[in-house]
Scaffold this active site. Structure first.
Site: not given
Length: 491
Positions: A15-16, A82, A240-241, A263, A410
Protein backbone atom coordinates in the site's frame (compact mmCIF):
# COMPACT_ATOMS: atom_id res chain seq x y z
CA UNK A 1 7.63 30.01 13.54
CA UNK A 2 4.78 29.41 11.10
CA UNK A 3 4.08 25.73 10.61
CA UNK A 4 5.75 24.08 7.63
CA UNK A 5 3.49 21.96 5.44
CA UNK A 6 5.32 19.00 3.93
CA UNK A 7 3.96 15.98 2.07
CA UNK A 8 5.53 12.53 2.35
CA UNK A 9 4.54 9.90 -0.17
CA UNK A 10 5.42 6.58 1.44
CA UNK A 11 5.15 3.51 -0.79
CA UNK A 12 5.21 0.09 0.84
CA UNK A 13 5.11 -3.31 -0.80
CA UNK A 14 1.31 -3.56 -0.46
CA UNK A 15 0.00 0.00 0.00
CA UNK A 16 0.96 3.64 -0.24
CA UNK A 17 0.02 6.81 1.62
CA UNK A 18 0.24 10.52 1.31
CA UNK A 19 1.10 11.88 4.77
CA UNK A 20 0.88 15.58 5.60
CA UNK A 21 3.48 16.71 8.11
CA UNK A 22 3.26 20.01 9.94
CA UNK A 23 6.36 21.18 11.80
CA UNK A 24 6.42 24.14 14.20
CA UNK A 25 10.15 24.09 14.93
CA UNK A 26 9.83 21.77 17.96
CA UNK A 27 7.20 19.13 17.24
CA UNK A 28 5.94 17.33 14.17
CA UNK A 29 2.30 16.38 13.68
CA UNK A 30 1.15 14.05 10.92
CA UNK A 31 -2.11 13.39 9.14
CA UNK A 32 -2.90 10.82 6.45
CA UNK A 33 -4.67 12.55 3.58
CA UNK A 34 -4.49 9.83 0.92
CA UNK A 35 -4.20 6.03 0.97
CA UNK A 36 -4.15 3.57 -1.92
CA UNK A 37 -3.36 -0.10 -2.66
CA UNK A 38 -0.08 -1.14 -4.23
CA UNK A 39 -0.46 -4.67 -5.48
CA UNK A 40 1.72 -6.23 -8.19
CA UNK A 41 0.14 -7.08 -11.53
CA UNK A 42 0.84 -10.48 -13.10
CA UNK A 43 1.01 -10.61 -16.90
CA UNK A 44 2.31 -13.61 -18.88
CA UNK A 45 3.93 -15.16 -15.79
CA UNK A 46 5.76 -11.95 -14.85
CA UNK A 47 5.12 -9.55 -11.95
CA UNK A 48 5.09 -5.80 -12.54
CA UNK A 49 4.41 -2.59 -10.63
CA UNK A 50 1.46 -0.57 -11.98
CA UNK A 51 3.71 2.45 -12.10
CA UNK A 52 1.51 4.94 -13.96
CA UNK A 53 -1.45 4.28 -11.69
CA UNK A 54 0.83 4.79 -8.71
CA UNK A 55 2.00 8.09 -10.15
CA UNK A 56 -1.66 9.06 -10.60
CA UNK A 57 -2.09 8.34 -6.87
CA UNK A 58 0.70 10.84 -6.17
CA UNK A 59 -1.18 13.42 -8.23
CA UNK A 60 -4.43 12.60 -6.41
CA UNK A 61 -2.68 13.08 -3.06
CA UNK A 62 -1.41 16.48 -4.18
CA UNK A 63 -4.90 17.45 -5.34
CA UNK A 64 -6.32 16.48 -1.95
CA UNK A 65 -3.80 18.76 -0.29
CA UNK A 66 -4.63 21.61 -2.69
CA UNK A 67 -8.36 21.18 -2.05
CA UNK A 68 -7.91 21.04 1.73
CA UNK A 69 -7.60 23.93 4.12
CA UNK A 70 -3.90 23.42 4.87
CA UNK A 71 -2.22 26.54 3.56
CA UNK A 72 0.87 26.58 1.36
CA UNK A 73 2.87 23.42 0.63
CA UNK A 74 6.61 23.84 1.24
CA UNK A 75 8.01 20.51 -0.02
CA UNK A 76 7.40 16.96 -1.24
CA UNK A 77 9.38 13.79 -0.47
CA UNK A 78 8.95 10.27 -1.85
CA UNK A 79 10.22 6.97 -0.43
CA UNK A 80 9.66 3.43 -1.69
CA UNK A 81 11.14 -0.04 -1.40
CA UNK A 82 14.62 -0.68 -2.80
CA UNK A 83 16.23 -2.31 -5.87
CA UNK A 84 13.45 -1.90 -8.48
CA UNK A 85 13.73 0.59 -11.36
CA UNK A 86 12.39 1.87 -14.63
CA UNK A 87 14.36 2.30 -17.85
CA UNK A 88 13.95 5.38 -20.03
CA UNK A 89 14.79 5.72 -23.70
CA UNK A 90 16.64 8.64 -25.27
CA UNK A 91 13.39 10.65 -25.35
CA UNK A 92 12.86 10.20 -21.63
CA UNK A 93 9.97 7.77 -22.08
CA UNK A 94 9.53 4.54 -20.12
CA UNK A 95 10.56 1.42 -22.02
CA UNK A 96 8.07 -0.69 -20.07
CA UNK A 97 6.44 -1.26 -16.71
CA UNK A 98 9.03 -1.81 -13.95
CA UNK A 99 9.29 -5.41 -12.80
CA UNK A 100 8.42 -6.41 -9.23
CA UNK A 101 11.38 -7.65 -7.19
CA UNK A 102 9.65 -11.01 -6.62
CA UNK A 103 9.47 -11.67 -10.37
CA UNK A 104 11.03 -14.96 -11.40
CA UNK A 105 13.30 -13.64 -14.14
CA UNK A 106 16.25 -13.36 -11.76
CA UNK A 107 16.29 -17.12 -11.11
CA UNK A 108 19.80 -18.35 -11.88
CA UNK A 109 21.21 -14.85 -12.29
CA UNK A 110 23.29 -14.94 -9.09
CA UNK A 111 25.07 -18.01 -10.42
CA UNK A 112 25.55 -16.27 -13.76
CA UNK A 113 27.01 -13.24 -11.98
CA UNK A 114 29.42 -15.40 -9.96
CA UNK A 115 30.70 -16.93 -13.19
CA UNK A 116 31.75 -13.41 -14.22
CA UNK A 117 32.99 -12.13 -10.85
CA UNK A 118 33.33 -14.10 -7.63
CA UNK A 119 30.95 -13.65 -4.72
CA UNK A 120 33.82 -12.40 -2.57
CA UNK A 121 34.89 -9.82 -5.16
CA UNK A 122 31.38 -8.45 -5.51
CA UNK A 123 31.00 -8.16 -1.75
CA UNK A 124 34.40 -6.55 -1.25
CA UNK A 125 33.49 -3.85 -3.78
CA UNK A 126 29.92 -3.14 -2.62
CA UNK A 127 29.45 -4.41 0.94
CA UNK A 128 25.90 -5.39 -0.03
CA UNK A 129 24.26 -8.68 0.93
CA UNK A 130 23.32 -11.21 -1.71
CA UNK A 131 19.62 -11.27 -2.56
CA UNK A 132 18.40 -12.59 -5.88
CA UNK A 133 16.20 -9.51 -6.31
CA UNK A 134 19.11 -7.03 -6.16
CA UNK A 135 19.30 -4.59 -9.06
CA UNK A 136 22.53 -6.22 -10.18
CA UNK A 137 20.75 -9.50 -10.97
CA UNK A 138 17.70 -7.78 -12.45
CA UNK A 139 19.92 -5.90 -14.91
CA UNK A 140 21.94 -9.00 -15.67
CA UNK A 141 18.69 -10.80 -16.49
CA UNK A 142 17.90 -8.09 -19.05
CA UNK A 143 21.39 -8.28 -20.56
CA UNK A 144 21.19 -12.08 -20.86
CA UNK A 145 17.53 -12.59 -21.81
CA UNK A 146 16.47 -9.33 -23.48
CA UNK A 147 19.60 -7.51 -24.68
CA UNK A 148 17.54 -5.50 -27.18
CA UNK A 149 15.90 -3.69 -24.23
CA UNK A 150 19.28 -2.59 -22.94
CA UNK A 151 20.22 -1.43 -26.44
CA UNK A 152 17.42 1.16 -26.22
CA UNK A 153 17.91 2.11 -22.56
CA UNK A 154 19.38 5.55 -21.96
CA UNK A 155 18.66 6.11 -18.25
CA UNK A 156 17.95 3.95 -15.20
CA UNK A 157 15.87 5.51 -12.44
CA UNK A 158 14.96 3.67 -9.25
CA UNK A 159 11.27 3.81 -8.35
CA UNK A 160 11.40 6.89 -6.05
CA UNK A 161 13.74 8.63 -8.49
CA UNK A 162 11.28 7.83 -11.28
CA UNK A 163 8.40 9.48 -9.42
CA UNK A 164 10.58 12.53 -8.77
CA UNK A 165 11.42 12.65 -12.50
CA UNK A 166 7.72 12.52 -13.40
CA UNK A 167 7.13 15.51 -11.12
CA UNK A 168 10.18 17.63 -11.92
CA UNK A 169 11.64 16.44 -15.22
CA UNK A 170 15.02 16.09 -13.46
CA UNK A 171 16.94 12.80 -13.57
CA UNK A 172 19.06 11.83 -10.57
CA UNK A 173 19.65 8.95 -8.17
CA UNK A 174 19.32 9.21 -4.39
CA UNK A 175 22.15 7.72 -2.31
CA UNK A 176 20.30 5.37 0.08
CA UNK A 177 18.30 3.87 -2.78
CA UNK A 178 21.41 3.46 -4.93
CA UNK A 179 23.16 1.47 -2.22
CA UNK A 180 20.50 -1.26 -2.38
CA UNK A 181 21.48 -2.05 -5.97
CA UNK A 182 24.76 -3.90 -5.25
CA UNK A 183 26.31 -1.70 -7.94
CA UNK A 184 27.72 1.14 -5.84
CA UNK A 185 31.29 1.25 -4.57
CA UNK A 186 31.30 0.68 -0.82
CA UNK A 187 31.83 3.89 1.12
CA UNK A 188 31.54 6.04 -2.00
CA UNK A 189 28.83 7.73 -4.02
CA UNK A 190 30.07 6.25 -7.30
CA UNK A 191 29.05 3.31 -9.46
CA UNK A 192 31.37 0.32 -9.60
CA UNK A 193 32.90 0.36 -13.06
CA UNK A 194 34.52 -3.05 -12.49
CA UNK A 195 31.19 -4.74 -11.71
CA UNK A 196 29.38 -3.03 -14.57
CA UNK A 197 32.09 -4.09 -17.02
CA UNK A 198 32.14 -7.68 -15.75
CA UNK A 199 28.35 -7.98 -16.05
CA UNK A 200 28.10 -6.24 -19.40
CA UNK A 201 25.86 -3.50 -18.00
CA UNK A 202 26.37 -0.16 -19.83
CA UNK A 203 27.49 2.62 -17.49
CA UNK A 204 25.68 5.24 -19.60
CA UNK A 205 22.34 4.42 -17.94
CA UNK A 206 23.37 5.65 -14.48
CA UNK A 207 22.92 9.22 -13.25
CA UNK A 208 24.61 11.42 -10.66
CA UNK A 209 23.97 10.56 -7.01
CA UNK A 210 22.37 12.94 -4.51
CA UNK A 211 22.48 12.66 -0.72
CA UNK A 212 19.36 12.90 1.48
CA UNK A 213 18.45 16.51 2.19
CA UNK A 214 19.10 17.70 -1.37
CA UNK A 215 16.45 19.54 -3.39
CA UNK A 216 15.96 17.53 -6.59
CA UNK A 217 14.00 20.17 -8.48
CA UNK A 218 10.58 21.79 -8.50
CA UNK A 219 7.24 20.54 -9.74
CA UNK A 220 7.03 21.41 -13.43
CA UNK A 221 5.01 24.56 -14.24
CA UNK A 222 2.23 22.91 -16.22
CA UNK A 223 1.80 20.18 -13.62
CA UNK A 224 1.89 22.64 -10.72
CA UNK A 225 -0.88 24.68 -12.34
CA UNK A 226 -3.11 21.66 -12.94
CA UNK A 227 -2.60 20.43 -9.37
CA UNK A 228 -2.96 23.86 -7.81
CA UNK A 229 0.10 23.55 -5.58
CA UNK A 230 2.66 25.93 -7.07
CA UNK A 231 6.19 24.97 -8.08
CA UNK A 232 6.95 23.08 -4.89
CA UNK A 233 10.47 21.71 -4.24
CA UNK A 234 10.81 17.92 -4.43
CA UNK A 235 13.38 16.79 -1.86
CA UNK A 236 15.71 13.80 -2.04
CA UNK A 237 14.82 12.26 1.31
CA UNK A 238 16.18 8.85 2.30
CA UNK A 239 14.17 7.44 -0.57
CA UNK A 240 14.77 3.83 0.47
CA UNK A 241 11.96 3.38 2.99
CA UNK A 242 14.17 1.67 5.58
CA UNK A 243 16.55 4.61 5.44
CA UNK A 244 13.69 6.97 6.25
CA UNK A 245 12.42 4.68 9.03
CA UNK A 246 15.84 4.47 10.69
CA UNK A 247 16.19 8.26 10.56
CA UNK A 248 13.10 8.42 12.79
CA UNK A 249 14.29 5.96 15.47
CA UNK A 250 13.83 7.94 18.74
CA UNK A 251 17.05 6.67 20.34
CA UNK A 252 18.59 8.47 23.31
CA UNK A 253 22.17 7.42 22.57
CA UNK A 254 24.22 5.52 19.99
CA UNK A 255 24.29 2.06 21.58
CA UNK A 256 21.12 0.61 20.10
CA UNK A 257 19.91 -1.74 17.41
CA UNK A 258 16.91 -1.03 15.21
CA UNK A 259 14.28 -3.26 13.69
CA UNK A 260 12.16 -1.80 10.90
CA UNK A 261 9.19 -4.15 11.03
CA UNK A 262 6.75 -4.64 8.20
CA UNK A 263 6.52 -6.90 5.15
CA UNK A 264 10.28 -7.21 5.62
CA UNK A 265 12.11 -7.06 8.94
CA UNK A 266 15.37 -5.11 8.74
CA UNK A 267 17.56 -5.45 11.81
CA UNK A 268 20.77 -3.52 12.22
CA UNK A 269 22.77 -0.58 13.52
CA UNK A 270 24.14 2.64 12.07
CA UNK A 271 27.89 2.75 11.44
CA UNK A 272 30.22 5.44 10.12
CA UNK A 273 31.53 3.33 7.24
CA UNK A 274 30.76 -0.05 5.66
CA UNK A 275 31.92 -3.12 7.58
CA UNK A 276 33.19 -5.64 5.05
CA UNK A 277 34.78 -8.80 6.40
CA UNK A 278 34.38 -12.57 6.43
CA UNK A 279 31.62 -12.49 9.04
CA UNK A 280 29.43 -9.96 7.26
CA UNK A 281 29.90 -11.93 4.04
CA UNK A 282 29.17 -15.30 5.67
CA UNK A 283 26.06 -14.10 7.52
CA UNK A 284 24.79 -12.00 4.59
CA UNK A 285 24.80 -8.62 6.33
CA UNK A 286 24.53 -5.55 4.16
CA UNK A 287 25.82 -1.96 4.29
CA UNK A 288 23.12 0.36 2.99
CA UNK A 289 23.19 4.14 2.94
CA UNK A 290 21.76 6.22 5.77
CA UNK A 291 20.96 9.88 6.41
CA UNK A 292 24.01 12.01 7.17
CA UNK A 293 26.36 9.88 5.06
CA UNK A 294 26.33 6.98 7.51
CA UNK A 295 25.55 3.33 6.74
CA UNK A 296 22.99 0.84 7.97
CA UNK A 297 24.71 -2.45 8.78
CA UNK A 298 21.71 -4.73 8.72
CA UNK A 299 20.21 -8.05 7.81
CA UNK A 300 17.07 -8.64 5.76
CA UNK A 301 14.62 -11.02 7.47
CA UNK A 302 11.47 -12.18 5.70
CA UNK A 303 9.23 -10.44 8.25
CA UNK A 304 5.45 -10.21 8.31
CA UNK A 305 5.22 -11.16 4.63
CA UNK A 306 4.55 -14.74 5.78
CA UNK A 307 1.61 -13.64 7.95
CA UNK A 308 0.28 -11.37 5.18
CA UNK A 309 0.35 -14.28 2.75
CA UNK A 310 -1.43 -16.56 5.25
CA UNK A 311 -4.14 -13.92 5.62
CA UNK A 312 -4.41 -13.61 1.84
CA UNK A 313 -4.74 -17.38 1.41
CA UNK A 314 -7.52 -17.64 3.99
CA UNK A 315 -9.32 -14.74 2.32
CA UNK A 316 -9.26 -16.65 -0.95
CA UNK A 317 -11.21 -19.35 0.86
CA UNK A 318 -13.78 -16.83 2.06
CA UNK A 319 -12.43 -16.42 5.61
CA UNK A 320 -11.68 -12.79 6.38
CA UNK A 321 -9.74 -11.74 9.47
CA UNK A 322 -8.15 -8.47 10.44
CA UNK A 323 -4.60 -8.53 11.81
CA UNK A 324 -5.84 -8.03 15.35
CA UNK A 325 -7.89 -11.23 15.09
CA UNK A 326 -4.89 -13.12 13.71
CA UNK A 327 -2.78 -12.01 16.68
CA UNK A 328 -5.52 -13.12 19.09
CA UNK A 329 -5.61 -16.57 17.44
CA UNK A 330 -1.85 -16.90 17.87
CA UNK A 331 -1.89 -15.72 21.48
CA UNK A 332 -4.54 -18.30 22.39
CA UNK A 333 -2.56 -21.17 20.88
CA UNK A 334 -0.05 -23.56 22.44
CA UNK A 335 3.50 -22.19 22.54
CA UNK A 336 6.61 -23.67 20.92
CA UNK A 337 4.89 -26.39 18.86
CA UNK A 338 7.35 -25.97 15.99
CA UNK A 339 9.62 -23.43 14.29
CA UNK A 340 10.40 -22.30 10.77
CA UNK A 341 13.34 -20.44 9.29
CA UNK A 342 11.56 -17.31 8.00
CA UNK A 343 14.35 -16.78 5.44
CA UNK A 344 14.02 -20.20 3.81
CA UNK A 345 13.45 -20.01 0.03
CA UNK A 346 10.16 -21.85 0.54
CA UNK A 347 8.61 -18.64 1.91
CA UNK A 348 9.99 -16.21 -0.68
CA UNK A 349 7.24 -16.47 -3.30
CA UNK A 350 3.49 -15.95 -2.85
CA UNK A 351 1.01 -18.82 -2.76
CA UNK A 352 -0.62 -20.99 -0.05
CA UNK A 353 1.66 -19.87 2.77
CA UNK A 354 -0.14 -21.88 5.51
CA UNK A 355 0.66 -25.07 3.60
CA UNK A 356 4.28 -23.99 3.21
CA UNK A 357 4.61 -23.47 6.98
CA UNK A 358 3.24 -26.96 7.56
CA UNK A 359 5.48 -28.39 4.85
CA UNK A 360 8.61 -26.90 6.46
CA UNK A 361 7.65 -28.27 9.89
CA UNK A 362 6.96 -31.74 8.52
CA UNK A 363 10.16 -31.75 6.48
CA UNK A 364 12.25 -30.84 9.53
CA UNK A 365 10.74 -33.62 11.65
CA UNK A 366 8.66 -31.38 13.91
CA UNK A 367 5.08 -31.52 15.08
CA UNK A 368 2.96 -29.94 12.36
CA UNK A 369 0.76 -26.99 13.43
CA UNK A 370 -2.83 -27.61 12.40
CA UNK A 371 -5.02 -24.66 13.33
CA UNK A 372 -4.69 -21.12 12.04
CA UNK A 373 -3.63 -19.99 15.51
CA UNK A 374 -0.93 -22.64 15.73
CA UNK A 375 0.43 -21.70 12.30
CA UNK A 376 0.52 -18.02 13.22
CA UNK A 377 2.11 -18.61 16.61
CA UNK A 378 4.78 -20.72 14.93
CA UNK A 379 5.54 -17.81 12.58
CA UNK A 380 5.61 -15.14 15.32
CA UNK A 381 7.81 -17.20 17.63
CA UNK A 382 10.14 -18.06 14.75
CA UNK A 383 10.47 -14.40 13.79
CA UNK A 384 11.37 -13.45 17.38
CA UNK A 385 13.98 -16.20 17.51
CA UNK A 386 15.42 -15.17 14.13
CA UNK A 387 15.71 -11.65 15.53
CA UNK A 388 17.81 -13.08 18.38
CA UNK A 389 19.97 -15.00 15.90
CA UNK A 390 20.51 -11.81 13.88
CA UNK A 391 21.20 -9.64 16.93
CA UNK A 392 23.71 -12.15 18.33
CA UNK A 393 25.69 -12.06 15.10
CA UNK A 394 25.43 -8.31 14.84
CA UNK A 395 27.04 -8.00 18.27
CA UNK A 396 29.76 -10.45 17.25
CA UNK A 397 30.53 -8.37 14.15
CA UNK A 398 30.66 -5.17 16.22
CA UNK A 399 32.47 -6.81 19.16
CA UNK A 400 30.18 -5.10 21.64
CA UNK A 401 26.79 -5.53 23.33
CA UNK A 402 23.80 -3.47 22.30
CA UNK A 403 21.62 -2.20 25.15
CA UNK A 404 18.20 -1.90 23.58
CA UNK A 405 16.26 -2.72 20.43
CA UNK A 406 14.02 -0.08 18.86
CA UNK A 407 11.18 -1.41 16.70
CA UNK A 408 9.60 1.04 14.26
CA UNK A 409 7.12 0.69 11.43
CA UNK A 410 3.76 -1.01 11.05
CA UNK A 411 4.93 -4.19 12.76
CA UNK A 412 5.53 -2.24 15.98
CA UNK A 413 1.75 -2.36 16.54
CA UNK A 414 1.93 -6.14 17.04
CA UNK A 415 2.10 -6.34 20.84
CA UNK A 416 2.43 -10.13 20.86
CA UNK A 417 5.43 -10.14 18.53
CA UNK A 418 6.97 -7.22 20.43
CA UNK A 419 6.77 -9.17 23.69
CA UNK A 420 8.06 -12.34 22.03
CA UNK A 421 11.00 -10.32 20.69
CA UNK A 422 11.87 -8.92 24.13
CA UNK A 423 11.64 -12.44 25.57
CA UNK A 424 13.84 -13.90 22.85
CA UNK A 425 16.61 -11.26 22.87
CA UNK A 426 16.51 -10.82 26.68
CA UNK A 427 16.73 -7.06 26.70
CA UNK A 428 14.33 -4.08 26.52
CA UNK A 429 12.39 -3.42 23.35
CA UNK A 430 11.09 0.10 22.66
CA UNK A 431 8.34 0.30 20.03
CA UNK A 432 7.24 3.25 17.95
CA UNK A 433 6.61 5.35 16.09
CA UNK A 434 4.46 3.24 13.78
CA UNK A 435 4.71 5.79 10.97
CA UNK A 436 8.50 6.02 11.23
CA UNK A 437 9.07 5.88 7.47
CA UNK A 438 6.82 8.84 6.72
CA UNK A 439 8.19 10.70 9.77
CA UNK A 440 11.79 10.22 8.65
CA UNK A 441 10.81 11.32 5.16
CA UNK A 442 9.23 14.50 6.56
CA UNK A 443 12.11 15.29 8.89
CA UNK A 444 14.66 15.09 6.08
CA UNK A 445 12.46 17.49 4.13
CA UNK A 446 12.65 19.84 7.12
CA UNK A 447 16.43 19.40 7.05
CA UNK A 448 16.53 20.34 3.35
CA UNK A 449 14.45 23.43 4.14
CA UNK A 450 16.96 24.49 6.81
CA UNK A 451 14.67 23.89 9.81
CA UNK A 452 16.59 20.86 11.17
CA UNK A 453 20.36 20.72 11.37
CA UNK A 454 21.33 17.04 11.56
CA UNK A 455 20.12 13.47 12.21
CA UNK A 456 20.56 13.82 15.98
CA UNK A 457 18.10 16.72 15.99
CA UNK A 458 15.67 14.63 13.94
CA UNK A 459 15.66 11.99 16.70
CA UNK A 460 15.06 14.70 19.34
CA UNK A 461 12.00 15.98 17.45
CA UNK A 462 10.65 12.44 17.06
CA UNK A 463 11.00 11.78 20.81
CA UNK A 464 9.09 14.98 21.60
CA UNK A 465 6.39 14.34 19.02
CA UNK A 466 5.44 10.65 19.23
CA UNK A 467 4.87 8.19 22.09
CA UNK A 468 6.70 4.87 22.45
CA UNK A 469 5.96 1.68 24.38
CA UNK A 470 8.53 -0.43 26.22
CA UNK A 471 8.54 -4.23 26.60
CA UNK A 472 10.69 -6.02 29.15
CA UNK A 473 11.87 -9.64 28.74
CA UNK A 474 9.93 -12.45 30.39
CA UNK A 475 10.18 -16.27 30.67
CA UNK A 476 13.92 -16.35 29.93
CA UNK A 477 14.38 -20.08 30.59
CA UNK A 478 11.58 -21.17 28.24
CA UNK A 479 12.83 -18.88 25.47
CA UNK A 480 16.42 -20.05 25.89
CA UNK A 481 15.21 -23.65 25.49
CA UNK A 482 13.20 -22.66 22.42
CA UNK A 483 16.24 -20.93 20.92
CA UNK A 484 18.34 -24.09 21.23
CA UNK A 485 15.68 -26.03 19.34
CA UNK A 486 15.39 -23.25 16.76
CA UNK A 487 19.13 -23.32 16.06
CA UNK A 488 18.91 -27.03 15.21
CA UNK A 489 16.10 -26.33 12.78
CA UNK A 490 17.82 -23.54 10.82
CA UNK A 491 21.36 -25.05 10.73
Amino acid sequence: MKKLNMLAFDFGASSGRGILGQFDGEKLSIQEIHRFPNDPVEVSNHLYWDILRLYKEVQDGLLKFANGDFGQLQSIGIDTWGVDFGLLDSSGDLLGNPYHYRDSRTEGMMEEAFSRMTRGEIFSRTGIAFQKFNTLYQLLAICVKKPFVMDHAETLLFIPDLFAYFLTGEKSTEFTEATTSQLLEAGKASWSKDILKAMGIPDRIFTEIQYPGTVRGKVMPRLSRSLGIGQVPVVAVATHDTGSAVAAVPALDENFAFLSSGTWSLMGVEVDKPIINEKTLEWNYTNEGSVGGKYRLLRNIMGLWIVQECKREWERGGENYDFGELVEMAEASEPFIAFIDPDHDLFYSPGDMPRKVQEFCAGSGQRVPQTKGEILRCVFESLALKYRWSLDRLEEILQKSLDVLYIVGGGSKNKLLNQFTANAIKRPVVCGPTEATAIGNLMVQAMALGEIGNPRQIREVVRKSFPTEEYMPQNAVQWDDAYEKFLKIID
